[in-house]
Design a protein around this motif. Structure first.
Motif: not given
Length: 252
Positions: A139-168
């Motif tokens: 469940p914790a792994r899934a929660a983190a996966l959900n966070a990088i699917t949504n929040t991390y992507h949202n921050r990256a598209t808004k230009g507040t950080l450069t994402p790490d390609s290992r997310v893929i």
């Protein structure tokens, strides 16, 4: 039980609103008397933050607790990482004699994950990537996966950080996990599929990749979508670049 329900509601969101009764001075309104929020040490450790989270529902609420920790920024990130990856810390400080004890163990890791989302720095997201990749508690792994699917992507598209390609790579690795996560109402693989659509704009099981799957399979025949994902990642991991305008990783 109220705390457990609260975290379920919080987890399904992708952004956190600061409680309206909390001010920048660190005080909250409790009727006519202002009660100070807890104060953490300059560099809080995992036991200190765990103790704070265990107080949720008694002397402070979930939003207040996460705000206290999030205000520490990157100085709290190592401790939150320890909370996610420790299998004994939370239980050593909380009663686990009843079924609620198991829920408490579950809550502790989710509190840490959601607080990292709120901190939202590159260092915080690196821990979330690590959790999505290798946390042994599904469940914790899934929660983190959900966070990088949504929040991390949202921050990256808004230009507040450069994402790490290992997310893929993490999303591809998770795409065959059929563990059902009840509070997300989907499997880990389904979360990963959504993540691939967010970060790449496509998934390799689609019909337009049929020829590519056949070519990659060679004499062994067409690769399955999951096998082709692995093949594609092996071939392209070092070639990915982030395109903020499209919101996708692309091959250079």
């Amino acid at each position: 039980m109220k705390t457990f329900i609260a975290v379920m509601v919080v987890l399904c969101c992708t952004s956190l609103s600061v409680a309206q009764d909390t001010t920048q001075t660190g005080f909250r309104s409790m009727g006519p008397v202002a009660t100070p929020l807890p104060v953490l040490s300059i560099t809080p450790n995992a036991r200190e933050i765990t103790g704070l989270f265990l107080d949720i529902g008694k002397n402070l609420n979930l939003v207040e607790a996460e705000e206290v920790v999030a205000q520490k920024g990157d100085t709290a990130v190592p401790a939150l990482s320890d909370m996610i990856f420790s299998d004994t810390l939370w239980n050593s400080l909380a009663s686990v004699d009843t079924g609620e004890g198991k829920a408490t163990f579950f809550e502790g890791k989710l509190y840490a994950i959601y607080t990292l989302m709120k901190i939202g720095t590159p260092q915080a997201f690196q821990v979330l990537l690590n959790a999505a990749d290798s946390c042994r508690f599904a469940p914790a792994r899934a929660a983190a996966l959900n966070a990088i699917t949504n929040t991390y992507h949202n921050r990256a598209t808004k230009g507040t950080l450069t994402p790490d390609s290992r997310v893929i790579g993490i999303l591809i690795k998770s795409s065959t996990d059929h563990t059902y996560i009840w509070f997300l109402h989907k499997t880990i693989g389904e979360v990963a599929y959504e993540g691939l659509m967010q970060w790449l704009g496509t998934d390799f099981g689609e019909p337009q990749f049929t020829k590519a799957r056949i070519a990659a399979g060679g004499s062994n025949g067409e690769l399955s979508p999951s096998a082709y994902r692995d093949y594609w990642w092996h071939e392209n991991a070092s070639l990915l670049v982030w395109n903020r305008s499209t919101g996708h990783f692309e091959t250079k």
